[in-house]
Design a protein around this motif. Structure first.
Motif, PDB file in Angstrom:
ATOM      1  N   GLN A  24       0.835  -1.200   0.000  1.00  0.00           N
ATOM      2  CA  GLN A  24       0.000   0.000   0.000  1.00  0.00           C
ATOM      3  C   GLN A  24       0.869   1.248   0.000  1.00  0.00           C
ATOM      4  N   ILE A  25       0.547   2.203  -0.875  1.00  0.00           N
ATOM      5  CA  ILE A  25       1.284   3.457  -0.917  1.00  0.00           C
ATOM      6  C   ILE A  25       0.588   4.491  -0.032  1.00  0.00           C
ATOM      7  N   VAL A  26       1.317   5.529   0.308  1.00  0.00           N
ATOM      8  CA  VAL A  26       0.789   6.672   1.037  1.00  0.00           C
ATOM      9  C   VAL A  26       1.101   7.913   0.207  1.00  0.00           C
ATOM     10  N   ILE A  27       0.111   8.763   0.005  1.00  0.00           N
ATOM     11  CA  ILE A  27       0.265   9.934  -0.850  1.00  0.00           C
ATOM     12  C   ILE A  27       0.329  11.190   0.011  1.00  0.00           C
ATOM     13  N   GLY A  28       1.266  12.079  -0.356  1.00  0.00           N
ATOM     14  CA  GLY A  28       1.451  13.306   0.395  1.00  0.00           C
ATOM     15  C   GLY A  28       1.712  14.489  -0.500  1.00  0.00           C
ATOM     16  N   THR A  29       2.200  15.552   0.084  1.00  0.00           N
ATOM     17  CA  THR A  29       2.357  16.824  -0.625  1.00  0.00           C
ATOM     18  C   THR A  29       3.275  16.736  -1.832  1.00  0.00           C
ATOM     19  N   PRO A 158      -1.203  12.733   5.654  1.00  0.00           N
ATOM     20  CA  PRO A 158      -0.933  11.722   4.628  1.00  0.00           C
ATOM     21  C   PRO A 158      -2.208  10.962   4.266  1.00  0.00           C
ATOM     22  N   MET A 159      -2.330  10.598   2.989  1.00  0.00           N
ATOM     23  CA  MET A 159      -3.524   9.934   2.501  1.00  0.00           C
ATOM     24  C   MET A 159      -3.235   8.452   2.321  1.00  0.00           C
ATOM     25  N   ALA A 160      -4.001   7.619   3.024  1.00  0.00           N
ATOM     26  CA  ALA A 160      -3.770   6.177   3.007  1.00  0.00           C
ATOM     27  C   ALA A 160      -5.101   5.438   2.960  1.00  0.00           C
ATOM     28  N   GLN A 206       1.222   1.890  -9.070  1.00  0.00           N
ATOM     29  CA  GLN A 206       0.691   1.637  -7.734  1.00  0.00           C
ATOM     30  C   GLN A 206      -0.174   2.834  -7.347  1.00  0.00           C
ATOM     31  N   VAL A 207      -1.414   2.586  -6.935  1.00  0.00           N
ATOM     32  CA  VAL A 207      -2.378   3.674  -6.771  1.00  0.00           C
ATOM     33  C   VAL A 207      -3.200   3.517  -5.496  1.00  0.00           C
ATOM     34  N   LEU A 208      -3.796   4.635  -5.083  1.00  0.00           N
ATOM     35  CA  LEU A 208      -4.914   4.650  -4.156  1.00  0.00           C
ATOM     36  C   LEU A 208      -6.152   5.042  -4.950  1.00  0.00           C
ATOM     37  N   ARG A 209      -7.319   4.518  -4.550  1.00  0.00           N
ATOM     38  CA  ARG A 209      -8.564   4.958  -5.163  1.00  0.00           C
ATOM     39  C   ARG A 209      -9.307   5.829  -4.158  1.00  0.00           C
ATOM     40  N   VAL A 210      -9.671   7.044  -4.594  1.00  0.00           N
ATOM     41  CA  VAL A 210     -10.379   7.984  -3.739  1.00  0.00           C
ATOM     42  C   VAL A 210     -11.775   8.213  -4.321  1.00  0.00           C
ATOM     43  N   ARG A 211     -12.783   7.944  -3.520  1.00  0.00           N
ATOM     44  CA  ARG A 211     -14.165   8.190  -3.938  1.00  0.00           C
ATOM     45  C   ARG A 211     -14.638   9.470  -3.265  1.00  0.00           C
ATOM     46  N   SER A 212     -15.035  10.456  -4.087  1.00  0.00           N
ATOM     47  CA  SER A 212     -15.494  11.749  -3.575  1.00  0.00           C
ATOM     48  C   SER A 212     -16.951  11.967  -3.969  1.00  0.00           C
ATOM     49  N   VAL A 213     -17.772  12.307  -2.992  1.00  0.00           N
ATOM     50  CA  VAL A 213     -19.155  12.708  -3.245  1.00  0.00           C
ATOM     51  C   VAL A 213     -19.258  14.192  -2.911  1.00  0.00           C
ATOM     52  N   LEU A 214     -19.739  14.984  -3.874  1.00  0.00           N
ATOM     53  CA  LEU A 214     -19.886  16.421  -3.690  1.00  0.00           C
ATOM     54  C   LEU A 214     -21.373  16.774  -3.652  1.00  0.00           C
TER      55      LEU A 214
END
Length: 230
Positions: A24-29, A158-160, A206-214
């Protein structure tokens, strides 16, 4: 056209750092764009893609897609945008919460008698998160600088995998000869998957999937009639 009152966006965010496979990756600035970067993309017809598939260590195989038209978005320095747009976004002394790192061309939109054209969105990126702090636009033909108060936190770092957060943002602006226009929005983010993304041409990421509801609400007040509606 009127912005939708609610829309669901599924985003696959790829880290620019090297990581081992099946970790699992962690995404940051440092994984976000900066001034001078260009984001390139292709359109495609993706009728057979499973957008529900997600979870831990998932293989998203989109290698069968046929690439269509190519496009590109470039992150530009704030100083390179129209001068009248910069008022809130190029002044760290007076407006530190809205002092932006870069801007990108945004999508224009219309709501009843209000028109936003030649839009630039402004972004602030640091160790705490990535946020949209406002935008500049020709509002019914008048160059205008518009803050989001509070700002829209698109990602918190950090986004995980498993992270969930909520961000409320809003803006309002006086519209000459019309009245007042505003928009409020609540963003619900859920990092609901991680794994490997396969793209046409042999690309593997290698990715994270982010689901956003607006959830958005637009409000217009017309001086001539003394009434407002959403």
């Amino acid at each position: 056209d009127q912005p939708p009152s609610m829309r669901t966006i599924t985003l696959l965010a790829a880290s620019l750092l090297l990581h081992g496979l099946h970790a699992q990756i962690v995404i940051g600035t440092t994984d976000m764009p900066s001034a001078g970067d260009t984001v390139r993309y292709h359109t495609t017809t993706a009728g057979d893609v499973d957008l529900v598939l997600t979870g831990a260590d998932v293989l998203w195989d989109f290698s069968m897609l046929t690439m269509g038209l190519e496009g590109a978005d470039t992150a530009v320095p704030v100083s390179a945008t129209p001068f009248a747009y910069q008022f809130f976004f190029n002044n760290n002394l007076l407006y530190p919460q809205h002092s932006a790192n870069f801007a990108m061309k945004g999508a224009g939109f219309n709501f009843q008698v209000v028109s936003f054209e030649d839009v630039y969105d402004y972004f602030k990126n640091d160790a705490t998160g990535f946020r949209n702090v406002g935008f500049g636009a020709n509002l019914n033909g008048i160059p205008t600088s518009i803050r989001r108060i509070p700002v829209d936190w698109e990602y918190r770092f950090p986004m995980a995998y498993g992270n969930m957060d909520t961000s409320f943002s809003a803006f309002n602006v006086n519209v000459p000869t019309v009245g007042y226009y505003g928009q409020s929005q609540t963003r619900y983010n859920h990092v609901d998957g991680w794994g490997t993304l396969l793209l046409p041409g042999g690309g593997s990421h290698q990715v994270l999937r982010v689901r956003s509801v607006l959830a958005q609400r637009d409000t217009l007040f017309v001086d001539q009639f003394g009434i407002g509606f959403g």
